[in-house]
Write an enzyme that holds these catalytic residues in place. Structure first.
Site, PDB file in Angstrom:
ATOM      1  N   LYS A 126      55.372  43.957  32.275  1.00 13.59           N
ATOM      2  CA  LYS A 126      54.404  42.874  32.065  1.00 13.59           C
ATOM      3  C   LYS A 126      53.435  42.758  33.250  1.00 13.59           C
ATOM      4  CE  LYS A 126      52.146  39.408  30.930  1.00 13.59           C
ATOM      5  NZ  LYS A 126      52.305  38.184  30.213  1.00 13.59           N
TER       6      LYS A 126
ATOM      7  N   CYS B 111      47.041  34.350  34.331  1.00 10.48           N
ATOM      8  CA  CYS B 111      47.853  35.559  34.139  1.00 10.48           C
ATOM      9  C   CYS B 111      47.313  36.685  34.995  1.00 10.48           C
ATOM     10  CB  CYS B 111      47.809  35.970  32.669  1.00 10.48           C
ATOM     11  SG  CYS B 111      48.119  34.590  31.568  1.00 10.48           S
TER      12      CYS B 111
END
Ligand code: SAJ
Length: 396
Positions: free
Chosen positions: A201, A255
């Site tokens: 991720k 993010c």
């Protein structure tokens, strides 16, 4: 596995909880904010995401989803809490730790605990350790990482359609988690271990950050060399093995501007490129501000219209927005009369929001900061008597 607790009812937790409820699971959402809990129990939402309001209302009405401040026992516990970084760019996993401890209050043999929050490598093992320490006799407990990968604006679609990478702290945990995700995901569900899933991720978002940094760096060079960077990127992307991303006013959101730091802090000695990309992207707003200030000097008291304040196109999210950062700094520097057009929000404290039409009429300088759909309709002809700084290249 029928009862599911989702810890953290934010941009990931609430859509996940509602989706699972719509698939027939009995879902309890747990949040530390009483306001959020009350809002959801009334069938309303506190975040903007297409179709989420309709889904939440329907699953709250059908009693498949409810919210509470504290958990009750469940089969599956999904952690979707924030993982920000501290002032020194070190990851702050205190919300994950707190959620793990809350889960321990209700954990039972055979339960599955899933970390969905984007987290530094080792976080899933940390959760497993907390559980083992607090409940040494409750075994087996399955613990796995399944990083969320959804993009704001398409969350409900991507929750179902995206492939999922699932890594357990042991093989059994991986298998139990995979079976659970296969019950509601259409995309491929792929097995790995917890550390690789965590790194995967972080890698995805760092890949994006490095590529945007490349585009942003090019935009500075092209400005100096009097070359249109958007034309350049378009032309270079005609090469079958080149795919450059788009420059902009900087990288925002919670993010891509955050996750690369988790890699940098894990191995600063080797994460040189990833670190540099963060610096390049973080420096871009300042460069845009300098451009605007240089332009403003040509006027005595210019009206400066900033188009867009959200962190990217067609959303209402102002968190970590480079555009808002630029606007706020311009305001402090008193460069002129500042007005803002942001079609996705009703008000922003301390700023004068006006319509696009009014902005075009009144402004001397137009700064395009976000490529919202309303702005993409603008033509160079409409703005021909204005000084335009187009950070998104929408007039090309
Ligand atoms: N941006 C550019 N140029 C581009 C693309 C994006 O300047 O070519 C900027 C945007 O304007 C924005 C920022 O980058 O300020 C991030 O936008 P984004 O749309 O690339 O990504 P996010 O932050 O909304 O969502 C990302 C996604 N990750 C990837 O695409 C690898 C999403 O799939 C993740 O789930 C999400 O981060 C997350 O939660 O981690």
């Amino acid at each position: 596995m029928n009862k599911i607790n989702v810890y953290g009812l934010g941009y990931i937790g609430l859509p996940t909880a509602s989706l699972l409820a719509s698939k027939g699971y009995e879902v309890l959402g747990i949040d530390v904010s009483a306001k959020v809990v009350d809002t959801i129990n009334e069938g309303n939402v506190h975040i903007v995401e297409p179709d989420l309001d309709v889904l939440v209302r329907s699953v709250v009405n059908s009693k498949k989803l409810s919210a509470a401040l504290q958990p009750t026992p469940a089969d599956v516990h999904i952690i979707a809490v924030p993982t920000p970084f501290k002032d020194n760019h070190e990851p702050d996993v205190s919300y994950v730790e707190a959620a793990a401890n809350t889960i321990c209050d209700v954990l039972e043999v055979g339960n599955l605990v899933i970390l969905e929050s984007t987290s530094p490598v080792g976080s899933t093992e940390m959760i497993s350790d907390i559980i083992k320490k607090r409940l040494p006799n409750v075994s087996p407990i399955y613990v796995a990482h399944s990083p969320e990968r959804v993009i704001p604006g398409r969350v409900l679609h991507e929750l179902i359609e995206n492939d999922r990478v699932i890594g357990g702290v042991d093989d059994q945990s991986t298998n139990v988690a995979i079976e659970f995700y296969q019950s509601f995901v259409n995309g491929e569900v792929i097995a790995t271990n917890a550390r690789t899933a965590e790194m995967c991720k972080l890698t995805e978002n760092s890949f994006r950050d490095v590529n945007i940094a490349f585009a942003n760096e090019l935009s500075l060079i092209c400005d100096k060399l009097d070359i249109n960077v958007w034309e350049l990127v378009k032309l270079a992307n005609h090469h079958p093995r080149v795919n450059i991303l788009q420059p902009g006013p900087g990288v925002g959101g919670h993010c891509i501007a955050v996750d690369p730091w988790f890699i940098v802090s894990a191995d600063p000695e080797h994460a040189k490129l990833i670190h540099q990309a963060r610096l390049v992207n973080d420096a871009k707003p300042q460069w845009v501000i300098e451009k605007i200030l240089t332009c403003a000097k040509q006027f005595t008291q210019p009206t400066i219209a900033c188009l867009g304040a959200a962190f990217k196109a067609d959303i209402d999210d102002l968190r970590e927005s480079p555009s808002l950062n630029i606007i706020k700094q311009l305001q402090q520097k008193n460069a002129g009369d500042l007005v803002v057009v942001e079609p996705n929000v009703k008000a922003i404290e301390g700023l004068k929001l006006i319509s696009l039409e009014q902005a075009i009429n009144e402004a001397d300088i137009i700064v395009i900061l976000v490529d919202h759909k309303e702005f993409k309709k603008l033509t160079a002809a409409q703005l021909q008597d204005k000084y335009v700084i187009d950070t998104k290249g929408i007039l090309n």
